[in-house]
Scaffold this motif. Structure first.
Motif, PDB file in Angstrom:
ATOM      1  N   PHE A 268      -0.808 111.241  33.066  1.00 43.98           N
ATOM      2  CA  PHE A 268      -0.906 111.831  34.442  1.00 43.98           C
ATOM      3  C   PHE A 268      -0.513 110.860  35.501  1.00 43.98           C
ATOM      4  N   LEU A 269      -0.430 109.732  35.231  1.00 40.98           N
ATOM      5  CA  LEU A 269      -0.324 108.652  36.431  1.00 40.98           C
ATOM      6  C   LEU A 269       1.066 107.924  36.368  1.00 40.98           C
ATOM      7  N   PRO A 270       1.505 107.634  37.696  1.00 41.48           N
ATOM      8  CA  PRO A 270       2.867 107.063  37.724  1.00 41.48           C
ATOM      9  C   PRO A 270       2.765 105.569  37.288  1.00 41.48           C
ATOM     10  N   ASP A 271       3.644 104.740  36.996  1.00 43.21           N
ATOM     11  CA  ASP A 271       3.685 103.546  36.535  1.00 43.21           C
ATOM     12  C   ASP A 271       2.706 102.557  37.224  1.00 43.21           C
ATOM     13  N   ASP A 272       3.152 102.421  38.392  1.00 41.96           N
ATOM     14  CA  ASP A 272       2.496 101.744  39.557  1.00 41.96           C
ATOM     15  C   ASP A 272       1.413 102.792  40.411  1.00 41.96           C
ATOM     16  N   ILE A 273       0.167 102.379  40.148  1.00 41.41           N
ATOM     17  CA  ILE A 273      -0.731 103.530  40.815  1.00 41.41           C
ATOM     18  C   ILE A 273      -1.172 102.797  42.134  1.00 41.41           C
TER      19      ILE A 273
ATOM     20  N   LEU B  17      -0.137 112.921  40.843  1.00 46.62           N
ATOM     21  CA  LEU B  17      -0.345 113.124  39.469  1.00 46.62           C
ATOM     22  C   LEU B  17       0.468 114.116  39.094  1.00 46.62           C
ATOM     23  N   THR B  18       0.883 113.903  37.603  1.00 42.77           N
ATOM     24  CA  THR B  18       1.779 114.678  37.158  1.00 42.77           C
ATOM     25  C   THR B  18       1.055 115.087  35.784  1.00 42.77           C
TER      26      THR B  18
ATOM     27  N   PRO C 139       3.401 117.843  43.993  1.00 38.21           N
ATOM     28  CA  PRO C 139       2.026 117.850  43.968  1.00 38.21           C
ATOM     29  C   PRO C 139       1.284 118.935  43.080  1.00 38.21           C
ATOM     30  N   LEU C 140       0.206 118.695  42.603  1.00 40.26           N
ATOM     31  CA  LEU C 140      -0.513 119.896  41.644  1.00 40.26           C
ATOM     32  C   LEU C 140      -1.616 120.153  42.053  1.00 40.26           C
ATOM     33  N   PRO C 141      -2.487 121.398  42.008  1.00 42.18           N
ATOM     34  CA  PRO C 141      -3.579 121.885  42.362  1.00 42.18           C
ATOM     35  C   PRO C 141      -4.750 120.910  42.044  1.00 42.18           C
ATOM     36  N   PRO C 142      -5.693 121.180  42.825  1.00 44.35           N
ATOM     37  CA  PRO C 142      -6.965 120.309  42.405  1.00 44.35           C
ATOM     38  C   PRO C 142      -7.357 120.506  41.089  1.00 44.35           C
TER      39      PRO C 142
END
Length: 203
Positions: free
Chosen positions: A87-92, A189-190, A139-142
């Motif tokens: 879900f997370l990018p490499d650098d959060i 988030l992905t 962007p993704l929904p909640p």
């Protein structure tokens, strides 16, 4: 349609959704633990198992139950994730970059199971096996953020002493729903994973 699930909460959500769609007379929920055997459902045309078989203590026995429940010519559709979603990018923006990669490396997940042989041993005839990539961009929904939180919380429950204290603290900050770094507040988030679906027929 009959839906079998161990969770009363999931069955309640199913009933609410069926009611909202005007399908209450066509959707029946049955609470059962398939580890204890199949409930008496009568002969059925289709069994759809989504991301559930890997939870079974004896998958071969559950597949045999599905085979017995299906009418001749009936179809089993089985879908499983090949790896736990990312879900997370490499650098959060907090802690050291690469947290999620270290989380997954620490847990050393077992390789994905290819259910083809088990299906054949049970007596099914394989009709198709297809992989599907899931790559949802921000962007993704909640609901996606809530899904990420549930998944990361599950991983966190297995990580004590598996990661450096700094990484655990960063993960805890992400899972603090009231905190400034909460995963629920992120807009980057992905959802990245792959799934495989098998379609197999009872001769």
């Amino acid at each position: 349609m009959t839906a079998v699930d161990l969770s009363p909460q999931m069955l309640h959500r199913l009933a609410e959704k069926a009611y909202a769609l005007g399908l209450s007379d066509r959707v029946i929920g049955v609470r059962a633990d398939l580890n204890d055997g199949w409930p008496a459902l009568g002969t059925i045309d289709l069994v759809w198992a989504a991301a559930s078989l890997h939870h079974m203590a004896e998958p071969d026995r559950v597949l045999a139950g599905a085979f017995d429940a299906l009418r001749p010519g009936g179809l089993l559709a089985l879908t499983e994730m090949d790896f736990f979603p990312r879900f997370l990018p490499d650098d959060i923006g907090v802690g050291r970059p690469g947290l999620e990669a270290r989380v997954h490396a620490a847990l050393s997940p077992a390789p994905a199971v290819d259910w083809t042989d088990q299906l054949a041993r049970t007596g099914f005839v394989l009709e198709a096996r297809r992989p599907f990539s899931v790559d949802l961009a921000a962007p993704l929904p909640p609901a996606a953020a809530r899904y990420a939180e549930v998944c990361l919380r599950k991983l966190r429950s297995h990580l004590d002493e598996q990661l450096p204290v700094e990484d655990l603290a960063t993960l805890d900050a992400l899972l603090d729903s009231e905190g400034p770094h909460s995963v629920l507040r992120r807009d980057d988030l992905t959802v990245r994973t792959t799934r495989t679906t098998w379609a197999a027929r009872r001769p």
